[in-house]
Design a protein around this motif. Structure first.
Motif, PDB file in Angstrom:
ATOM      1  N   ASN A  22      61.428  27.412  54.957  1.00  0.00           N
ATOM      2  CA  ASN A  22      62.436  27.198  53.922  1.00  0.00           C
ATOM      3  C   ASN A  22      63.794  27.641  54.460  1.00  0.00           C
ATOM      4  N   SER A  25      63.568  31.565  54.138  1.00  0.00           N
ATOM      5  CA  SER A  25      62.286  32.268  54.245  1.00  0.00           C
ATOM      6  C   SER A  25      61.251  31.400  54.964  1.00  0.00           C
ATOM      7  N   VAL A  27      56.937  30.750  54.788  1.00  0.00           N
ATOM      8  CA  VAL A  27      55.675  31.009  54.108  1.00  0.00           C
ATOM      9  C   VAL A  27      54.623  31.092  55.202  1.00  0.00           C
ATOM     10  N   GLU A  62      55.477  35.056  51.399  1.00  0.00           N
ATOM     11  CA  GLU A  62      56.830  34.617  51.716  1.00  0.00           C
ATOM     12  C   GLU A  62      57.531  35.716  52.493  1.00  0.00           C
TER      13      GLU A  62
END
Length: 102
Positions: A22, A25, A27, A62
């Protein structure tokens, strides 16, 4: 399965399956901390330990970019193979040479 190395601002090097990237972040799943240890022959060898002993296996986590020193990086094939064997219980066959077509 994308296996990557994550170097945390704490200095720990973590190996995990990258599930999703992302803007701020990552995952990840099944994180392990890499560390050096002595093998049966007394020589240094790479070992893995749980990153957290409290979280459930196969749970998505996350990891925020600001907790990392750099972007995730690819790891050596032998380390990736060892990670997969440690997290899935599946023993992978030794890699064979490349097949040349021509």
């Amino acid at each position: 399965m994308e296996v990557r190395s994550f170097i945390l601002t704490t200095g720990q090097e973590m190996i995990a399956q990258l599930v999703q990237e992302n803007p701020s972040s990552y995952v990840i799943r099944n994180p392990l901390v890499a560390h050096m240890m002595r093998g049966a022959d007394g020589q240094p060898t790479l070992g893995f330990a749980p990153w957290s002993v409290l979280h459930a296996d196969n749970q998505d986590i996350e990891l925020f970019s600001h907790a990392l020193i750099s972007k995730p990086v690819e790891i050596e094939p032998d380390v990736s193979k060892s990670y997969i064997e440690n997290t899935t219980g599946v023993a992978l066959p030794p890699s064979q040479g490349n097949i040349l077509l021509g």
